[in-house]
Design a protein around this motif. Sequence first.
Motif, PDB file in Angstrom:
ATOM      1  N   ARG A 299       0.828  -1.199   0.000  1.00 31.31           N
ATOM      2  CA  ARG A 299       0.000   0.000   0.000  1.00 31.31           C
ATOM      3  C   ARG A 299       0.868   1.256   0.000  1.00 31.31           C
ATOM      4  NH1 ARG A 299      -2.143   0.022   4.990  1.00 31.31           N
ATOM      5  NH2 ARG A 299      -1.441   2.064   5.700  1.00 31.31           N
ATOM      6  N   PHE A 300       1.919   1.233   0.821  1.00 28.63           N
ATOM      7  CA  PHE A 300       2.792   2.403   0.868  1.00 28.63           C
ATOM      8  C   PHE A 300       3.558   2.579  -0.432  1.00 28.63           C
ATOM      9  CE2 PHE A 300       2.803   2.149   5.710  1.00 28.63           C
ATOM     10  CZ  PHE A 300       1.945   3.232   5.831  1.00 28.63           C
ATOM     11  N   HIS A 301       3.957   1.479  -1.057  1.00 27.93           N
ATOM     12  CA  HIS A 301       4.619   1.602  -2.350  1.00 27.93           C
ATOM     13  C   HIS A 301       3.693   2.258  -3.370  1.00 27.93           C
ATOM     14  CE1 HIS A 301       8.586  -0.051  -2.050  1.00 27.93           C
ATOM     15  NE2 HIS A 301       8.163  -1.125  -1.420  1.00 27.93           N
ATOM     16  N   GLN A 302       2.450   1.860  -3.368  1.00 32.77           N
ATOM     17  CA  GLN A 302       1.495   2.421  -4.321  1.00 32.77           C
ATOM     18  C   GLN A 302       1.250   3.907  -4.085  1.00 32.77           C
ATOM     19  OE1 GLN A 302      -1.866  -0.122  -3.619  1.00 32.77           O
ATOM     20  NE2 GLN A 302      -0.782  -1.961  -4.328  1.00 32.77           N
ATOM     21  N   ARG A 303       1.364   4.325  -2.829  1.00 37.07           N
ATOM     22  CA  ARG A 303       1.011   5.709  -2.480  1.00 37.07           C
ATOM     23  C   ARG A 303       2.229   6.581  -2.194  1.00 37.07           C
ATOM     24  NH1 ARG A 303      -4.115   4.342   1.636  1.00 37.07           N
ATOM     25  NH2 ARG A 303      -5.443   3.433   0.007  1.00 37.07           N
ATOM     26  N   GLN A 304       3.429   6.067  -2.396  1.00 40.93           N
ATOM     27  CA  GLN A 304       4.600   6.787  -1.929  1.00 40.93           C
ATOM     28  C   GLN A 304       4.779   8.142  -2.611  1.00 40.93           C
ATOM     29  OE1 GLN A 304       8.582   5.269  -3.183  1.00 40.93           O
ATOM     30  NE2 GLN A 304       7.430   3.470  -3.846  1.00 40.93           N
TER      31      GLN A 304
END
Length: 438
Positions: A299-304
């Motif tokens: 999720r964090f990779h997608q929203r970084q």
Amino acid sequence: MDVHETGWCLVTADRVWDGVAAEPVEDGFVLVEGERIAAVGRRADLGGGPDGVGVRIDLPGATVMPGLIDCHVHPTLSGSPVPIRDYKREARAGTAALTVRAVRNLRAAVEAGVTTVRDLGTVDEVAFPVRAAVADGRIPGPRILTTGRPITVTGGHCHWFGDQCDSALDIRVAVRRRVRDGADWIKLMLSGGNLTPRTNPHRPQYSEEEVRACVEESDRLGRPVAVHAYDPLSIRRAAEAGARTIEHCLFETAEGIEYDPATADLMAARSVAFVPTISGALRRMGTAEPDGPGMVAPRFHQRQERIREVFRLLLAAGVPMAAGSDAGVPQRRFDGFPADLAALVGDEGIGLTSHQALVAATSGAAALLGLDDTGVLEPGRRADLLAVDGDPLRDVGAVARPRLVLAAGRPARGPAARPEDRHRHPGGPDTEPDGSAT
């Protein structure tokens, strides 16, 4: 080598940066006496040098700067992909096992150049004795500011080492207990968290009244409040109540990132700082926490990119910032903070210059934490020194190449002074520049 035994330590290097100035002093020195800095300046101005027996350390090619300040750590967490599983196993073994973990983590931090940490969540039975042991010089480590147990709801984020409170009165009583037992700060878990199953990181755990109760009681007792908050409503409540810092501060909802410029303006107006713990680790996070809610890292990779944009917008709005690693959570080790600073710089980071990133981990962090004795190299301050290979103001990555660390004058890393290196003036032989840790 121990400055407390030798009387003084004279460190010379190609550059000395005081933690504030735009440029370092070229061909400079720092003179340490006991646990304090006695003088800082250019090598040409040394004159006859200090009297009495001491140690000289010459570091060609290096920059001497203030020791780093990490504003968000958890000393009893392992930093592995499964820190909660590790924690629960060690907690079952007893306080001694958790203490060993903390001691090892803090040693790794200080050897990497971190000379002050703010511990935002550790059981009291470990936090306070370890803080005292470092202060007394019984164990190596950075100076510790600690909250002890964080305040959370029943079953809330980090409840396994938290003080579980479910009303405004419960919170006020918990704050009083924290202060009674010696907490330097108060930590409030306002939103749920990714490491804690069956909590919601996108909604507040506490009402406006409960958050105000925490800040009011803490303020009455002279303790600042750090608030864990991911979502926009939790961030808003923390700012309205007057928290000193907001940790993470992602403006994250279940659907995505929803930045609120009005909240940013409020934070700037009230000098509520943010500590962007996620930014330094985005590139390293590759696996989810198996015993947590799952799918954290993807999720964090997608929203970084959007998360980094939020931090840029907060900075543009004038919101103060200090650097913190969240060391102990998945894939964030206690020796990783210097590398984390590099991830704050430039277009691939959150837009900081090298100078801004270094200030956020030295003089700026000290000011935010209310510390007037560290973060800057000047006479009378604690001898918290970091010498690195290269010029970190040109390349912040140099901070990940430590050659010398002194924490309150005590050596944590660097040249081992031999008996023949002790002399009565700075004209004697230099110590080896790249000795092993002592």
